[in-house]
Write a protein that holds these residues in place. Sequence first.
Motif, PDB file in Angstrom:
ATOM      1  N   ALA A  97       0.717   0.581  -4.178  1.00 43.67           N
ATOM      2  CA  ALA A  97       2.029   1.058  -4.602  1.00 43.67           C
ATOM      3  C   ALA A  97       2.682   0.076  -5.562  1.00 43.67           C
ATOM      4  O   ALA A  97       3.299   0.475  -6.550  1.00 43.67           O
ATOM      5  CB  ALA A  97       2.939   1.261  -3.391  1.00 43.67           C
ATOM      6  N   GLU A 155       0.829  -1.209   0.000  1.00 42.15           N
ATOM      7  CA  GLU A 155       0.000   0.000   0.000  1.00 42.15           C
ATOM      8  C   GLU A 155       0.863   1.259   0.000  1.00 42.15           C
ATOM      9  O   GLU A 155       1.887   1.336   0.696  1.00 42.15           O
ATOM     10  CB  GLU A 155      -0.902  -0.008   1.241  1.00 42.15           C
ATOM     11  CG  GLU A 155      -1.860   1.171   1.327  1.00 42.15           C
ATOM     12  CD  GLU A 155      -2.693   1.140   2.593  1.00 42.15           C
ATOM     13  OE1 GLU A 155      -3.498   2.073   2.783  1.00 42.15           O
ATOM     14  OE2 GLU A 155      -2.531   0.195   3.394  1.00 42.15           O
ATOM     15  N   ALA A 156       0.434   2.240  -0.751  1.00 41.44           N
ATOM     16  CA  ALA A 156       1.088   3.546  -0.750  1.00 41.44           C
ATOM     17  C   ALA A 156       0.525   4.395   0.383  1.00 41.44           C
ATOM     18  O   ALA A 156      -0.501   4.054   0.994  1.00 41.44           O
ATOM     19  CB  ALA A 156       0.884   4.235  -2.102  1.00 41.44           C
ATOM     20  N   ALA A 157       1.157   5.525   0.643  1.00 41.07           N
ATOM     21  CA  ALA A 157       0.759   6.384   1.757  1.00 41.07           C
ATOM     22  C   ALA A 157      -0.679   6.867   1.620  1.00 41.07           C
ATOM     23  O   ALA A 157      -1.396   7.026   2.614  1.00 41.07           O
ATOM     24  CB  ALA A 157       1.712   7.578   1.857  1.00 41.07           C
ATOM     25  N   GLY A 158      -1.149   7.062   0.428  1.00 43.29           N
ATOM     26  CA  GLY A 158      -2.495   7.577   0.229  1.00 43.29           C
ATOM     27  C   GLY A 158      -3.573   6.515   0.196  1.00 43.29           C
ATOM     28  O   GLY A 158      -4.733   6.816  -0.117  1.00 43.29           O
ATOM     29  N   GLY A 159      -3.217   5.276   0.485  1.00 44.67           N
ATOM     30  CA  GLY A 159      -4.211   4.216   0.495  1.00 44.67           C
ATOM     31  C   GLY A 159      -4.407   3.539  -0.836  1.00 44.67           C
ATOM     32  O   GLY A 159      -5.311   2.713  -0.994  1.00 44.67           O
ATOM     33  N   THR A 160      -3.589   3.869  -1.804  1.00 44.77           N
ATOM     34  CA  THR A 160      -3.655   3.208  -3.107  1.00 44.77           C
ATOM     35  C   THR A 160      -2.582   2.125  -3.180  1.00 44.77           C
ATOM     36  O   THR A 160      -1.727   2.005  -2.307  1.00 44.77           O
ATOM     37  CB  THR A 160      -3.426   4.232  -4.238  1.00 44.77           C
ATOM     38  OG1 THR A 160      -2.152   4.856  -4.037  1.00 44.77           O
ATOM     39  CG2 THR A 160      -4.517   5.295  -4.230  1.00 44.77           C
TER      40      THR A 160
END
Length: 407
Positions: free
Chosen positions: A160, A153-158
């Motif tokens: 990665a 997961e990326a920091a924004g919740g998407t």
Amino acid sequence: MEKSRSESSRKLPTAVVIVAAGRGERAGQADGPKQYRLIGGRAVLAQTVENFLRHPAIGTVVVVIHPDDGVLLKQALGALAEKVTLVHGGATRQDSTRLGLLALQSENPGAVLIHDGVRPFADAALIDRVIASIDENHGTLPALPVSDTLKREAAGGTVAETVARAGLHAAQTPQGFPYARILAAHQAAHRQGLSEFTDDAAIAEWADMPVRIVQGSPDNVKLTWAKDIAMADQRLSGTFNAFPDVRTGNGYDVHSFEPGDHVTLCGVAIPHTKKLSGHSDADVCLHALTDALLATIGAGDIGTHFPPSDPQWKGAASRIFVEHAVKLVRAKGGRIANADITLICEAPRVGPHREAMTAALSDMLGIDRGRVSIKATTNERLGFVGREEGIAAIATASVVYPGGLPE
């Protein structure tokens, strides 16, 4: 000649540390810590502990509990509480494990298994695999290959990235180690204030101890959420969509008479004008029952395990043979449902001794007396039995083994 890994590990006395000091917040607190919740009418922890107590390769079992859970533990384990060593845990699982290992210092076992108290479905085959792979320099980790696609997961919740799952495994317990090395690793991590290891294999890796991976079991789930406990309860209560493995074994034995003053039947000495001839105490009932129990696991017959040519069994009490068969059955996860014995003889009369015989069998098998049946019949004066030359016995045992989904 160098010994094989399995030969070396089998000679190591194996202890177990069962870690059960957690609070289990993710499963909810309304009904208490999850290790004391009921599944199939028994506490989770009781199911877990019994798996190891009944395994023939296991020696000392240490159970690490929260200091506040003494009463819960005794209620959960009942008579099993007398067969384990209790230790109060620390603030983290890692520290609780260390304290459990320290409790084994005076015994100094060659090998130790470390297991989660909320994994109640670790079967004998899994325990065997873990023990067989331990040696003086290597630990063992039961694990399953990861089958799901993994995403980071990326920091924004998407998403990665997609993580390649080749070579990735989901770790289970019991994890096995040479005792002295894993204790030293835990002590070293404690002295350095390192407390973020997620399992004992991670501490072993940090301490440069190689850890072998062996096949885990998909049934060996960790009960983390309330729904996990509900599913485990359904499984053990018979409402889960699974088919129990019920096996029935038969045994037959016969012994001739010789001069004497009593016969031994179902472990009970019965006055008679003759005695039965045999290498042991010639208990025809228990010999037939031993064969019936061994049949449910395909383990040969009584002569395979106790050869009559071996002088150590001369005059031996036949309950030794039954208790050996019971131990093998339980090591495979079997629960004895009932035992039925039919004696075929003209004399002596069995009726006056049936209650004592039933009590003896109940004790040997570890089942209620209502699950024991002892009957007697004559041979209508036909054949060697009719001529009072000997006694025959037929035994049937029903054993329930862990079931699975139909193929």
